[in-house]
Design a protein around this motif. Structure first.
Motif, mmCIF file in Angstrom:
data_model
loop_
_atom_site.group_PDB
_atom_site.id
_atom_site.type_symbol
_atom_site.label_atom_id
_atom_site.label_comp_id
_atom_site.label_asym_id
_atom_site.label_seq_id
_atom_site.Cartn_x
_atom_site.Cartn_y
_atom_site.Cartn_z
ATOM 1 N N LYS A 85 5.880 4.305 -2.393
ATOM 2 C CA LYS A 85 5.151 3.160 -2.938
ATOM 3 C C LYS A 85 6.074 2.289 -3.769
ATOM 4 O O LYS A 85 7.262 2.593 -3.959
ATOM 5 N N ARG A 145 -2.349 5.656 1.979
ATOM 6 C CA ARG A 145 -3.216 6.395 1.067
ATOM 7 C C ARG A 145 -4.683 6.022 1.253
ATOM 8 O O ARG A 145 -5.577 6.864 1.117
ATOM 9 N N ASP A 146 -4.938 4.758 1.585
ATOM 10 C CA ASP A 146 -6.333 4.311 1.705
ATOM 11 C C ASP A 146 -6.982 4.749 3.022
ATOM 12 O O ASP A 146 -8.129 4.396 3.305
ATOM 13 N N LYS A 180 0.833 -1.197 0.000
ATOM 14 C CA LYS A 180 0.000 0.000 0.000
ATOM 15 C C LYS A 180 0.869 1.248 0.000
ATOM 16 O O LYS A 180 1.965 1.251 0.555
ATOM 17 N N THR A 222 -5.992 3.956 6.108
ATOM 18 C CA THR A 222 -5.601 3.140 7.260
ATOM 19 C C THR A 222 -4.290 3.679 7.828
ATOM 20 O O THR A 222 -3.548 4.399 7.152
#
Length: 266
Positions: free
Chosen positions: A203, A244-245, A172, A247
């Motif tokens: 990333k 990024r998501d 991620k 979390t």
């Protein structure tokens, strides 16, 4: 005949007073021998009280407001009052000591609770750091002290540049990293810990060089020591990592544990 009766009555009263050991006249202080002689005529309980009074009287020890003593009975009553006051004072002191001990124990318990909370907090922070270093690698590459200029290209100071290579070890994208960096000289002497807050994209599990900028403070003894040192090294302690998501790995997402864990600081 009437005079004889009166004489006999007065004489009997006189003999009665003389024979009553409690009405024996005394002039303090008494010698031990005098006290013992008077005490032999008293019941055992009062004898001990009278002897304690005589011993105290010989030292001049008195309680506040203690009156004069002229007969044995006065001495006994005076000693009883003295001992009652002593008992009251002892009980009061005992009560105050008990209260003080209770307060001390409560304070000690509070301090111990605070200590345990600090230990627990430190252990949890180490656990968070360990989880973060499982997600990201960091490698200290170099450092330099560079000049700083104003809009007119005039020198106004200096700033530090510390170059660190980070590598995302997850699948991620990482967009934020926070914690502290500790700078040490060639001998491992701590020259200060400074906040780390990095918002960048990491990333594809590729190493990425990232400069960390910090103003040089000429009034800070640690900054001056850093400038004079022949070699600086950096250790970091991570507290938060954001993906990024949305979390993250931080204090709120890692379960607390009562088992101490060793830190994997770099």
């Amino acid at each position: 005949m009437k005079k004889q009766i009166v004489f006999i009555a007065v004489f009997c009263i006189f003999l009665s007073a003389c024979s009553d050991p409690y009405q024996q006249k005394i002039t303090p202080p008494l010698t031990p021998a005098q006290a013992e002689k008077l005490a032999t005529k008293l019941p055992e309980a009062d004898k001990d009280i009278f002897l304690r009074w005589a011993k105290r009287s010989a030292t001049g020890e008195k309680y506040g407001g203690e009156g004069s003593v002229s007969v044995v009975k006065d001495a006994i009553v005076t000693q009883q009052i003295f001992e009652a006051r002593q008992a009251d004072a002892y009980e009061q002191e005992k009560s105050e000591r008990s209260k003080a001990e209770k307060i001390a124990k409560e304070e000690q318990a509070k301090l111990e609770l605070q200590r345990q909370q600090l230990v627990s907090r430190a252990e949890h922070r180490r656990k968070v750091h360990e989880h973060i270093v499982e997600a990201i690698d960091g490698k200290f590459l170099s450092y330099s002290l560079k000049p700083q200029f104003d809009h007119y290209n005039r020198p106004i100071g200096n700033y530090w540049v510390f170059v660190i290579e980070f590598k995302n070890k997850t699948n991620k994208e990482i967009i934020g990293l926070a914690g502290y960096v500790t700078i040490e000289d060639a001998f491992g002497v701590n020259l200060g810990s400074y906040p780390l807050r990095l918002e960048t994209s990491l990333k594809d599990q590729k190493p990425q060089e990232t400069p960390l900028i910090m103003d040089f403070n000429r009034n800070d003894k640690f900054h001056l020591a850093m400038r004079e040192s022949q070699r600086l090294t950096i250790r970091w302690f991570f507290e938060s990592l954001v993906f990024r998501d949305g979390t993250r790995i931080d204090d709120s997402t890692i379960e607390r544990s009562s088992v101490p864990a060793k830190s994997k600081t770099s």
